[in-house]
Write an enzyme that holds these catalytic residues in place. Structure first.
Site, short mmCIF file in Angstrom:
data_model
loop_
_atom_site.label_atom_id
_atom_site.label_comp_id
_atom_site.label_asym_id
_atom_site.label_seq_id
_atom_site.Cartn_x
_atom_site.Cartn_y
_atom_site.Cartn_z
N SER A 56 0.85 -1.19 0.00
CA SER A 56 0.00 0.00 0.00
C SER A 56 0.88 1.23 0.00
CB SER A 56 -0.89 -0.01 1.25
OG SER A 56 -1.52 1.23 1.46
N TYR A 101 -2.85 -0.84 10.13
CA TYR A 101 -2.76 -1.30 8.74
C TYR A 101 -1.49 -0.74 8.10
CZ TYR A 101 -3.98 -1.92 3.81
OH TYR A 101 -3.96 -2.26 2.48
#
Length: 296
Positions: free
Chosen positions: A137, A193
């Protein structure tokens, strides 16, 4: 037909499903669609079958060593050699900004330690010159971290797994002891995350140093993808976002190793803390924040 064997984790929906479908479209001989939920996995395989794409399902919970060993035993018994492994399975936090210790452990356990489980049991079945793709990400780019000590440690050339686990424990202990400093981060949302993806990007570089046999391991940011995880918000469909992973799996030069790849297939310097990400449509991002803030 491309005579290769591919395995995609977390592939019953979203980006994983898009990658499986894209590999099938390209003619990869055998594509294994794996998922934690057997029912959902079989539904996904059936959906692809109705579009004339043949895949093989196997249950796989990357956080459960029993499940991973069972899959490894299947691979060994079937004498399968893996050419492509896409580590896609991941989860997101339960809350946008509030960090819960147990939830943070859950997210990191799936997104980082799940990949370590696969490395432990499956990497021995990788062919020479195989390709491993760690779906990461932009939140996992080192520029999202402002703590100078950890920026320097994570970007060093001789980084080790122990260093990365120390980084994870620093974060978890800060959450547990309520000593987390939000100013240590550029990215302010879903921090567990982001930490899990930073750890995975960092470990990609460590893995590449040690793997040998011509195998390439790269991390990849697939873009702002419209998936159930983002409540359908984003800028790319799973099919569009699968282009870069499929490029890495089939088309990129084998010399591309230990890199951080952008959704447009370009290479970015993962350790460049001055890198600015300005590709996100503000309306799409606002929609994402609104929907995720109201997430049940």
């Amino acid at each position: 037909m491309i005579k290769k064997v591919a395995i995609v984790t977390g592939a019953n929906g979203g980006l994983g499903y898009g990658i499986v479908k894209g590999l099938c479209k390209r003619g990869v001989k055998k594509v294994y669609l794996t998922a934690r939920d057997e029912k959902r996995g079989l539904i996904a395989v059936d959906k692809l079958k109705r579009e004339n794409y043949s895949t093989v399902f196997h249950q796989l919970d990357i956080t459960d060593e029993v499940s991973v060993r069972k899959f490894a035993d299947y691979i060994r018994i079937q004498k399968i050699s893996i050419d492509i492994l896409v580590n896609n399975a991941a989860v997101i936090c339960k809350n946008l900004t509030v960090i819960d210790y147990e939830d943070a452990k859950r997210v990191i356990n799936v997104n980082f330690y799940g990949v370590l489980n696969l490395e432990k049991y499956l990497y021995c079945f990788l062919n020479n010159d195989a390709r491993v793709i760690n779906i990461c990400s932009d939140t996992g780019h080192l520029s999202q971290l402002k703590n100078k000590f950890w920026v320097e440690k994570l970007s060093k050339e001789d980084l080790t797994l122990s260093d990365i686990e120390e980084f994870i424990m620093w974060f978890l202990n800060s959450v547990k002891n309520n000593t987390l400093r939000i100013e240590d981060f550029s990215w302010k949302f879903y921090l567990p995350y982001a930490i899990s993806k930073m750890a995975l990007c960092a470990y990609t570089r460590v893995q590449q140093r040690h793997i040998g046999r011509g195998i390439s391991i790269n991390s990849l940011h697939p873009g702002f993808v419209k998936t159930p995880m983002t409540k359908g918000t984003g800028m790319l469909s799973p099919e569009e976002a699968s282009d870069a992973p499929i490029f890495l799996a089939l088309d990129a030069d084998q010399s591309v190793k230990g890199k951080y790849i952008w959704f447009d297939k370009s290479q970015k310097d993962w350790a460049n803390t001055s890198l600015v990400f300005d590709y996100v449509d503000l309306n799409a991002f606002t929609e994402f924040l609104n929907k995720m803030n109201n997430r049940k």
